[in-house]
Design a protein around this motif. Structure first.
Motif, PDB file in Angstrom:
ATOM      1  N   SER A 184       0.742  -1.020   0.081  1.00 32.18           N
ATOM      2  CA  SER A 184      -0.079   0.011  -0.027  1.00 32.18           C
ATOM      3  C   SER A 184       0.809   1.258  -0.048  1.00 32.18           C
ATOM      4  O   SER A 184       0.422   2.343  -0.263  1.00 32.18           O
ATOM      5  CB  SER A 184      -0.971   0.100   1.211  1.00 32.18           C
ATOM      6  OG  SER A 184      -0.064   0.039   2.550  1.00 32.18           O
ATOM      7  N   ARG A 189      -4.314   2.613  -3.237  1.00 30.50           N
ATOM      8  CA  ARG A 189      -5.408   1.942  -2.993  1.00 30.50           C
ATOM      9  C   ARG A 189      -6.865   2.358  -3.889  1.00 30.50           C
ATOM     10  O   ARG A 189      -7.452   3.167  -3.273  1.00 30.50           O
ATOM     11  CB  ARG A 189      -5.740   1.769  -1.330  1.00 30.50           C
ATOM     12  CG  ARG A 189      -4.665   0.864  -0.696  1.00 30.50           C
ATOM     13  CD  ARG A 189      -4.949   0.791   0.588  1.00 30.50           C
ATOM     14  NE  ARG A 189      -5.072   1.985   1.371  1.00 30.50           N
ATOM     15  CZ  ARG A 189      -6.007   2.349   1.975  1.00 30.50           C
ATOM     16  NH1 ARG A 189      -7.193   1.856   2.013  1.00 30.50           N
ATOM     17  NH2 ARG A 189      -5.648   3.590   2.606  1.00 30.50           N
ATOM     18  N   SER A 200      -4.129   7.967  -0.106  1.00 30.85           N
ATOM     19  CA  SER A 200      -3.273   7.039  -0.779  1.00 30.85           C
ATOM     20  C   SER A 200      -2.544   7.545  -1.775  1.00 30.85           C
ATOM     21  O   SER A 200      -1.478   7.447  -2.107  1.00 30.85           O
ATOM     22  CB  SER A 200      -4.379   5.717  -1.191  1.00 30.85           C
ATOM     23  OG  SER A 200      -3.231   4.804  -1.928  1.00 30.85           O
TER      24      SER A 200
END
Length: 470
Positions: A184, A189, A200
């Protein structure tokens, strides 16, 4: 056994609590730095990208003015004389050779109030075009990029922003550092929604551009007025003492060859004193008895290995020198390691100084390559890289603002900054870091100490101010 488990749990809880405190402290510094830095980063990215594309398609000093290819190239003396006749009362300053066979030569002349550029057909010596030197959109954007059009004050404001942007990168990397899921940290994401998706994307794009952003910031800071000019450049400049027995003037390369905010001289040479003509010093250049003219200097340049586009700066007075120069930051070539500057005595034709990339200090070499990279001067790959980089910088700034808006309570009359952790350990260490930063980056360090004093000392005693920035 139970006591052992309890101690272990307490230790784990304390470690987790300490980690959370550092996380919130880093987040708070990241937030405050972003408040100041984001407008500057967006401005620098937009103006930098615009300048690069103006340079690519239109050039800086007439390098793309086209002419039909002829059979015989006229002597430089004929080309420069045509330029002077086109601009009565002017004084010859510089001849810039064509970049290709179908390009014009460019002559720079001094007139009352500034400099004029005159594109001359090298085959016919006809004047093709004239314009004010460095007075176009590129230069307007460059003044915004470097000084915000407000001179020294703007330079200092941008220097603070560039230094705080490094703080922004470091705190951002700390916040991004993967605690559980490495994937991640490098892959956004995309299935997330709302603020989680923005966070993200912000983190992943930020980490990918972090190294290049720091390199760009350092190369920019190295030209800033305090950290660059008075610290790094002053310690890393080319030593004039290398030119043994050569008389030196009291004018630096920057003062003699630069044009206002425009940088025409390699960074490592800017603060080095110019040599003077009128002595027997120097190495053999032109054969004895050869008249020292623009044409003989051009012939010497080619004999020394100059190819393609190079410049000849003419002496201003009886103590002045001829200077042959070629560097990537002036769009003369795509090769920063090929930069070369040669000074010639105007009376004897002897070489007084010959400075190439190999002669620069480590900082000078880094800047020669860094400036070329910064400006997109090293070819198509550099232009593509800089385009993606600038767009990514703008995205990271915009996504940071979007995350703040989504986190901030509606109709809140305050900044909604991340909370200051209570009883943050090692706060004295933060002060020491601020003091160290003050020595390395004076304006940034002073700013950090001021913000730290505001955050720790004043806010606790001023409830209204504390609420406004909390």
């Amino acid at each position: 056994m139970a006591n052992s488990q309890t101690v272990g749990a307490d230790h784990s809880s304390a470690a987790k609590n300490l980690s959370q405190k550092f996380y919130f402290a880093a987040w708070r510094w990241h937030f405050y730095a972003g408040l100041y830095v984001i407008p500057f980063l967006i401005m620098l990215a937009i103006t930098g990208l615009s300048m690069m594309y103006i340079s690519v398609f239109d050039g800086r000093d007439g390098e793309y003015v086209s002419v039909p290819v002829g059979e015989t190239v006229q002597p430089i003396a004929v080309q420069t004389q045509a330029a002077l006749e086109a601009m009565p009362g002017s004084t010859l300053v510089e001849w810039i050779g064509p970049k290709a066979e179908d390009r014009a030569a460019v002559v720079r002349v001094a007139v009352e109030g500034g400099n004029r550029m005159i594109a001359v057909d090298p085959y016919s010596a006809d004047v093709v075009e004239t314009w004010d030197r460095r007075a176009g959109w590129y230069d307007f954007l460059q003044d915004i990029h470097g000084t915000l059009l407000i001179g020294t004050t703007g330079d200092r404001m941008i220097e603070i922003a560039a230094g705080l942007a490094i703080v922004l990168v470091l705190t951002g990397l700390y916040l991004w550092w993967p605690r559980d899921d490495w994937k991640s940290a490098f892959v956004p994401r995309l299935a997330a929604r709302g603020r989680a998706l923005w966070k993200s994307l912000h983190a992943v794009v930020g980490v990918y551009i972090s190294i290049l952003l720091v390199l760009f910031l350092l190369s920019g800071l190295s030209w800033a007025g305090i950290w660059g000019e008075r610290f790094v450049q002053a310690w890393s400049t080319f030593p004039a003492q290398k030119w043994e027995a050569v008389p030196l003037s009291d004018t630096t390369h920057a003062g003699h060859m630069n044009h206002g905010a425009t940088k025409d001289v390699p960074w490592a040479l800017e603060q080095t004193l110019m040599p003077e003509s009128g002595s027997d010093a120097g190495l053999t250049g032109l054969p004895e008895g050869t008249p020292v003219t623009g044409d003989s200097i051009a012939a010497l340049a080619r004999a020394l290995g100059y190819e393609g586009r190079f410049r000849i700066v003419f002496p201003r007075d009886d103590a002045g020198v001829y200077t042959i120069n070629q560097d990537s930051m002036s769009n003369d070539s795509h090769c920063p390691t090929c930069d070369r500057t040669v000074h010639i005595d105007q009376f004897t034709g002897k070489i007084l100084a010959d400075v190439g990339f190999a002669d620069y200090s480590l900082a000078g070499k880094s800047m020669a390559v860094g400036i070329a990279l910064h400006e997109g001067d090293m070819g198509l790959w550099n232009i593509v890289l800089n385009t993606l980089f600038c767009l990514s910088v703008i995205f990271v700034c915009v996504s940071g603002v979007v995350m703040w808006v989504k986190r901030r309570p509606s109709r809140a009359g305050r900044l909604s900054a991340p909370p200051l952790p209570a009883d943050l350990p090692f706060w004295k260490g933060a002060v020491l870091i601020g003091l160290f930063t003050s020595l390395a980056f004076p304006l940034v360090g002073i700013t950090l100490l001021a913000v730290l004093a505001l955050d720790v000392l004043l806010l606790s005693n001023l409830p209204l101010l504390k609420r406004a920035v909390s």
